[in-house]
Design an enzyme around this catalytic site. Structure first.
Site, mmCIF file in Angstrom:
data_model
loop_
_atom_site.group_PDB
_atom_site.id
_atom_site.type_symbol
_atom_site.label_atom_id
_atom_site.label_comp_id
_atom_site.label_asym_id
_atom_site.label_seq_id
_atom_site.Cartn_x
_atom_site.Cartn_y
_atom_site.Cartn_z
ATOM 1 N N ARG A 13 -7.498 -5.713 -0.184
ATOM 2 C CA ARG A 13 -6.115 -5.440 -0.586
ATOM 3 C C ARG A 13 -5.856 -3.921 -0.623
ATOM 4 O O ARG A 13 -5.178 -3.379 0.240
ATOM 5 C CB ARG A 13 -5.825 -6.082 -1.958
ATOM 6 C CG ARG A 13 -4.351 -6.185 -2.309
ATOM 7 C CD ARG A 13 -3.749 -4.929 -2.851
ATOM 8 N NE ARG A 13 -4.411 -4.472 -4.066
ATOM 9 C CZ ARG A 13 -4.171 -3.298 -4.637
ATOM 10 N NH1 ARG A 13 -3.301 -2.471 -4.100
ATOM 11 N NH2 ARG A 13 -4.818 -2.930 -5.731
ATOM 12 N N ASP A 14 -6.462 -3.235 -1.582
ATOM 13 C CA ASP A 14 -6.166 -1.812 -1.765
ATOM 14 C C ASP A 14 -6.631 -1.003 -0.560
ATOM 15 O O ASP A 14 -5.974 -0.049 -0.141
ATOM 16 C CB ASP A 14 -6.858 -1.308 -3.040
ATOM 17 C CG ASP A 14 -6.108 -0.166 -3.704
ATOM 18 O OD1 ASP A 14 -5.182 0.381 -3.092
ATOM 19 O OD2 ASP A 14 -6.463 0.194 -4.837
ATOM 20 N N HIS A 210 -9.511 0.208 -12.897
ATOM 21 C CA HIS A 210 -9.276 0.350 -11.458
ATOM 22 C C HIS A 210 -9.305 1.844 -11.181
ATOM 23 O O HIS A 210 -8.430 2.587 -11.632
ATOM 24 C CB HIS A 210 -7.912 -0.269 -11.118
ATOM 25 C CG HIS A 210 -7.516 -0.138 -9.685
ATOM 26 N ND1 HIS A 210 -7.822 -1.102 -8.752
ATOM 27 C CD2 HIS A 210 -6.827 0.832 -9.022
ATOM 28 C CE1 HIS A 210 -7.331 -0.729 -7.572
ATOM 29 N NE2 HIS A 210 -6.728 0.448 -7.720
ATOM 30 N N HIS A 212 -9.924 5.310 -8.615
ATOM 31 C CA HIS A 212 -9.944 5.910 -7.285
ATOM 32 C C HIS A 212 -10.841 7.144 -7.314
ATOM 33 O O HIS A 212 -11.080 7.723 -8.363
ATOM 34 C CB HIS A 212 -8.531 6.268 -6.826
ATOM 35 C CG HIS A 212 -7.760 5.086 -6.319
ATOM 36 N ND1 HIS A 212 -7.306 4.982 -5.029
ATOM 37 C CD2 HIS A 212 -7.381 3.940 -6.933
ATOM 38 C CE1 HIS A 212 -6.677 3.827 -4.867
ATOM 39 N NE2 HIS A 212 -6.704 3.169 -6.011
ATOM 40 N N CYS A 243 -7.785 8.975 1.369
ATOM 41 C CA CYS A 243 -6.615 9.581 0.752
ATOM 42 C C CYS A 243 -6.094 10.603 1.736
ATOM 43 O O CYS A 243 -6.757 11.583 2.037
ATOM 44 C CB CYS A 243 -6.989 10.244 -0.571
ATOM 45 S SG CYS A 243 -5.600 11.123 -1.298
ATOM 46 N N ASN A 252 -10.631 3.807 -3.174
ATOM 47 C CA ASN A 252 -11.232 3.314 -4.421
ATOM 48 C C ASN A 252 -12.681 3.798 -4.497
ATOM 49 O O ASN A 252 -13.247 4.249 -3.510
ATOM 50 C CB ASN A 252 -11.237 1.778 -4.436
ATOM 51 C CG ASN A 252 -9.856 1.201 -4.404
ATOM 52 O OD1 ASN A 252 -9.366 0.823 -3.345
ATOM 53 N ND2 ASN A 252 -9.206 1.141 -5.533
HETATM 54 ZN ZN ZN Z 1 -5.606 1.401 -6.210
#
Ligand code: ZN
Length: 310
Positions: A13-14, A210, A212, A243, A252
């Site tokens: 997902r992320d 969560h 990063h 990023c 992540n």
């Molecule tokens: Zn995230």
């Protein structure tokens, strides 16, 4: 096998939502299957957003339906609103997260909702969950996005995050999660936020983070979370996503590195690292144009490494 820390793999997902390549549905299924077989207890497999917004995740309903056939896997999905929650329930997701940006500017830009409008959306989600038969009702978590800081607003007042978490719990939200969406957090900030939310809402309301790794602080924050007693940590295979503003930085925190850290400390994750490294190869082959991050897979396991279960 009993586990001490539950890894929630969010790469499908992320990770996938942040890259240009669109992974074919069959490759996603193969990834999820392999990572399940490597022992990953929970995988966030997609997001129920309109396909024109995120074509990378347009097949989420199909992927959720497939993932629910894997025995013992907890299948998670992200939703932006009640409509997404309807889709997640219809597909059979067992856990659903909805992000609520603590930065109102970010919320308006991202999901076109003020804090008041987002709160209303969450109330509508809770109503839908209450109408859903218990056997089809997913666990529901509100992710406190940008809780550590925002790329548009800058620092986010910690008392705002704690107050908004308490308000959500008052509304009937069973669980909130702390999200360092922009990778600006540090361990002491994480501790202050966690202790503040725990004292306002109760420990059982916040058990997951969560993180990063935009500035390389991800594992330091994860270690602090573990020492504070968090039991669920999100991470992404190969740190997929990166990023754009920070070349070389993973998205992540990297699942392989996190699992190595935890297992080396004697904390059981249930995940077989050699099998996880093989999943990485599989994913790299399916995404030949994308960079994977992390150190543990490249260096390999140290001589004599046994993992926590042994
Ligand atoms: Zn995230």
């Amino acid at each position: 096998m009993a586990i001490d820390i539950e890894i929630s793999e969010v790469g499908p997902r992320d990770g996938l939502q942040s890259i240009r390549s669109i992974m074919p549905t069959e490759a996603k299924k193969a990834w999820i299957k392999a990572q399940h077989e490597a022992g990953t207890p929970e995988i966030e497999v997609g997001s129920f957003v309109p396909p024109q917004l995120l074509p990378q995740l347009a097949d989420t309903a199909e992927v959720v339906r497939y993932a629910t056939t894997l025995p013992g896997l907890r299948v998670a999905a992200l939703v932006p609103n009640r409509r997404g929650l309807e889709g997640a329930i219809a597909a059979g997701a067992q856990k659903v997260s909805i992000p609520f940006s603590m930065s109102e500017t970010h919320s308006v830009r991202n999901v076109k909702k003020t804090h008041a409008q987002m709160r209303e959306e969450i109330v509508r989600c809770l109503e839908l969950l209450a109408e859903t038969p218990a056997e089809r009702r997913p666990a529901f978590e509100v992710g406190l996005a940008t809780a550590f800081g925002c790329t548009i607003e800058g620092p986010i007042p910690e008392d705002r995050v704690i107050r908004m978490a308490a308000d959500l719990v008052d509304l009937g939200v069973a669980e909130v999660g702390l999200s360092d969406t922009t990778g600006v957090g540090n361990p002491r900030q994480l501790e202050r936020l966690a202790r503040g939310i725990w004292s306002a809402c109760g420990r059982e309301r916040l058990t997951g983070v969560h993180l990063h790794n935009t500035r390389g602080q991800g594992l330091a924050n994860a270690l602090k979370a573990v020492e504070l007693g968090f039991t669920t940590i999100d991470s992404s295979l190969g740190g997929i996503g990166g990023c754009p503003a920070a070349p070389g930085a993973s998205g992540n925190i990297v699942t392989e590195d996190l699992v190595f850290l935890l297992e080396a400390m004697g904390l059981r994750t249930g995940i077989d690292l050699e099998a996880l490294f093989a999943v990485r190869e599989l994913v790299q082959a399916a995404l030949p144009d994308e960079e994977l991050y992390g150190f543990a897979a490249a260096a390999g396991l140290p001589l004599g490494f046994t993992g926590a279960a042994a």
